[in-house]
Design a protein around this motif. Structure first.
Motif, short mmCIF file in Angstrom:
data_model
loop_
_atom_site.label_atom_id
_atom_site.label_comp_id
_atom_site.label_asym_id
_atom_site.label_seq_id
_atom_site.Cartn_x
_atom_site.Cartn_y
_atom_site.Cartn_z
N LEU A 45 26.18 22.91 38.32
CA LEU A 45 27.29 22.75 37.38
C LEU A 45 28.39 23.77 37.65
CD1 LEU A 45 28.47 21.42 34.79
CD2 LEU A 45 27.35 23.26 33.52
N GLU A 46 29.60 23.30 37.79
CA GLU A 46 30.76 24.17 37.87
C GLU A 46 31.41 24.23 36.50
OE1 GLU A 46 33.29 26.72 38.36
OE2 GLU A 46 32.10 26.30 40.16
N PRO A 47 31.36 25.37 35.83
CA PRO A 47 31.83 25.43 34.44
C PRO A 47 33.23 24.87 34.21
CG PRO A 47 30.61 27.43 34.94
CD PRO A 47 30.74 26.66 36.23
N GLU A 48 34.13 25.03 35.17
CA GLU A 48 35.50 24.57 34.96
C GLU A 48 35.60 23.05 34.85
OE1 GLU A 48 34.72 27.23 36.72
OE2 GLU A 48 35.84 28.62 35.45
N THR A 49 34.57 22.33 35.31
CA THR A 49 34.61 20.87 35.17
C THR A 49 34.45 20.44 33.71
OG1 THR A 49 32.21 20.65 35.52
CG2 THR A 49 33.64 20.56 37.47
N LEU A 50 34.07 21.37 32.84
CA LEU A 50 33.91 21.06 31.42
C LEU A 50 35.22 21.16 30.65
CD1 LEU A 50 30.66 23.15 30.80
CD2 LEU A 50 30.84 20.71 31.36
N VAL A 51 36.26 21.68 31.30
CA VAL A 51 37.52 21.92 30.58
C VAL A 51 38.11 20.65 29.96
CG1 VAL A 51 39.94 22.59 30.91
CG2 VAL A 51 38.09 24.07 31.73
N PRO A 52 38.17 19.50 30.67
CA PRO A 52 38.74 18.32 30.02
C PRO A 52 38.01 17.91 28.74
CG PRO A 52 38.66 18.00 32.39
CD PRO A 52 37.89 19.25 32.10
N ALA A 53 36.70 17.94 28.76
CA ALA A 53 35.94 17.59 27.55
C ALA A 53 36.19 18.61 26.44
CB ALA A 53 34.45 17.50 27.87
N MET A 54 36.23 19.90 26.81
CA MET A 54 36.48 20.93 25.80
C MET A 54 37.89 20.82 25.24
SD MET A 54 34.72 24.35 27.38
CE MET A 54 32.96 24.53 27.58
N ASP A 55 38.85 20.51 26.09
CA ASP A 55 40.22 20.35 25.61
C ASP A 55 40.32 19.18 24.63
OD1 ASP A 55 41.25 22.49 27.02
OD2 ASP A 55 42.06 21.28 28.66
N ALA A 56 39.65 18.09 24.95
CA ALA A 56 39.67 16.93 24.07
C ALA A 56 39.01 17.26 22.73
CB ALA A 56 38.97 15.75 24.73
N ALA A 57 37.88 17.97 22.79
CA ALA A 57 37.20 18.36 21.56
C ALA A 57 38.10 19.24 20.70
CB ALA A 57 35.90 19.09 21.89
N SER A 58 38.74 20.19 21.33
CA SER A 58 39.63 21.09 20.60
C SER A 58 40.79 20.34 19.96
CB SER A 58 40.14 22.19 21.55
OG SER A 58 41.01 23.07 20.88
N ALA A 59 41.36 19.40 20.71
CA ALA A 59 42.49 18.62 20.19
C ALA A 59 42.10 17.82 18.95
CB ALA A 59 43.02 17.70 21.28
N LEU A 60 40.83 17.43 18.87
CA LEU A 60 40.36 16.63 17.74
C LEU A 60 39.78 17.49 16.61
CD1 LEU A 60 38.64 13.73 19.71
CD2 LEU A 60 40.78 13.59 18.43
N GLY A 61 39.84 18.79 16.77
CA GLY A 61 39.33 19.68 15.73
C GLY A 61 37.85 19.97 15.82
N GLY A 62 37.23 19.70 16.97
CA GLY A 62 35.81 19.95 17.13
C GLY A 62 35.46 21.43 17.05
N LYS A 63 34.19 21.70 16.78
CA LYS A 63 33.74 23.07 16.57
C LYS A 63 32.72 23.57 17.58
CE LYS A 63 36.16 23.11 12.76
NZ LYS A 63 37.51 23.77 12.79
N ARG A 64 31.89 22.66 18.13
CA ARG A 64 30.75 23.10 18.94
C ARG A 64 30.60 22.22 20.17
NH1 ARG A 64 29.33 27.90 17.03
NH2 ARG A 64 27.24 27.70 17.93
N VAL A 65 29.92 22.79 21.18
CA VAL A 65 29.54 22.06 22.40
C VAL A 65 28.03 22.18 22.54
CG1 VAL A 65 29.79 21.88 24.90
CG2 VAL A 65 31.74 22.64 23.51
N ASN A 66 27.35 21.04 22.66
CA ASN A 66 25.89 21.03 22.79
C ASN A 66 25.49 21.18 24.25
OD1 ASN A 66 25.90 20.54 20.08
ND2 ASN A 66 25.20 18.42 20.23
N VAL A 67 24.59 22.11 24.51
CA VAL A 67 24.15 22.37 25.88
C VAL A 67 22.63 22.52 25.92
CG1 VAL A 67 26.34 23.53 26.39
CG2 VAL A 67 24.36 24.90 25.75
N CYS A 68 22.08 22.27 27.12
CA CYS A 68 20.70 22.61 27.44
C CYS A 68 20.72 23.20 28.83
CB CYS A 68 19.78 21.39 27.35
SG CYS A 68 20.26 20.04 28.46
N ALA A 69 19.61 23.78 29.28
CA ALA A 69 19.70 24.52 30.55
C ALA A 69 18.39 24.51 31.31
CB ALA A 69 20.12 25.96 30.28
N ASP A 70 18.53 24.52 32.64
CA ASP A 70 17.43 24.81 33.54
C ASP A 70 17.47 26.30 33.87
OD1 ASP A 70 16.36 22.23 33.70
OD2 ASP A 70 17.81 21.64 35.24
#
Length: 263
Positions: free
Chosen positions: A79-104
């Motif tokens: 995973l390249e963290p910067e690839t998450l920026v579009p999803a995070m930007d969209a969430a922020s624009a809609l007033g979102g608060k959290r991002v759900n993650v799991c990890a290896d």
């Protein structure tokens, strides 16, 4: 007073976001979670383009339904963290608060987690980390250790009642977590007996969850252990419940509301 309750997208993943929002309003829910990031390469997700984002915001405002979180980010070595920026930007624009993650588990996991946490924080988002039996981070303790090692102040342990139970967690584990480490919870039921293979764990998590009260998990104990301010959603994908979406959503809402405010 009625406790606010959210509808996670995974419960009706085949519905586009605007349809999920309308379903949430008609069935009694107060907010939604949306699948803006694929759980694996090429998997179904609903990240809108600019025009779609504007339309979704219009529908959400009209229905009076907010966005709480987006899912699901699998933090692995590729995973390249910067690839998450579009999803995070969209969430922020809609007033979102959290991002759900799991990890290896891999070298540099804490650093990668910290990078993701920084990108999220820059957009007003926190991280909710859940354990999964088939992932490297597969216990509540491992989640807390990763959060501590990363230094991400906006990260917390996501209490998914299925994953928490299948990963050996108890209500007491939740009650004993440090202040601020539990922000969000996702509810569903399941049989008391855990699956016996990784394939069965996956099948249960992705299509074998049950409406609260229809299984054997200690949902009442888990709910009682949650901090009073915990934001609660339902995540309940089912491969066998063939009821129409509205009928099914209303049944889920009714059963979950009864769990949260028993008479």
């Amino acid at each position: 007073m009625k406790r606010a309750l959210g509808l996670g997208h995974f419960t009706f993943l085949d519905l586009p976001p605007a349809e999920l929002v309308r379903l949430a309003r008609r069935s009694g829910f107060d907010f939604v979670g949306l699948r803006f990031h694929p759980v694996s390469a090429g998997a179904l997700h609903w990240l809108p383009d600019a025009a779609g984002l504007r339309e979704l915001a219009r529908v959400m405002q009209g229905e009076g339904i907010g966005l709480y979180d987006i899912e699901t980010v699998v933090i692995d070595q590729g995973l390249e963290p910067e690839t998450l920026v579009p999803a995070m930007d969209a969430a922020s624009a809609l007033g979102g608060k959290r991002v759900n993650v799991c990890a290896d588990v891999f070298p540099g996991l804490a650093e990668t987690f910290a990078r993701i946490g920084g990108l999220a924080a820059n957009r007003g988002l926190g991280l909710d980390l859940e354990c999964m039996a088939w992932r490297g981070i597969n216990t509540p303790r491992a989640c807390l250790d990763l959060i501590e090692a990363s230094g991400v102040s906006g990260a917390a342990y996501l209490v998914d009642t299925l994953h928490h139970s299948r990963c050996g967690g108890t209500p007491a584990d939740i009650a004993q977590m440090p202040a601020g480490r539990v922000v969000s919870a996702q509810l569903c039921d399941a049989p008391a007996t855990a699956p016996s293979s990784i394939e069965a764990f996956l099948a249960e998590a992705r299509g074998g969850r049950l409406v609260p009260g229809e299984g054997g998990l200690d949902l009442a104990g888990i709910v009682e252990s949650l901090p009073a301010e915990t934001v609660i959603s339902v995540e309940l994908p089912s491969a066998t419940d063939k009821r129409p979406p509205l009928e099914r959503a209303r049944a889920i809402f009714s059963a979950t509301s009864a769990l949260l405010a028993p008479e």
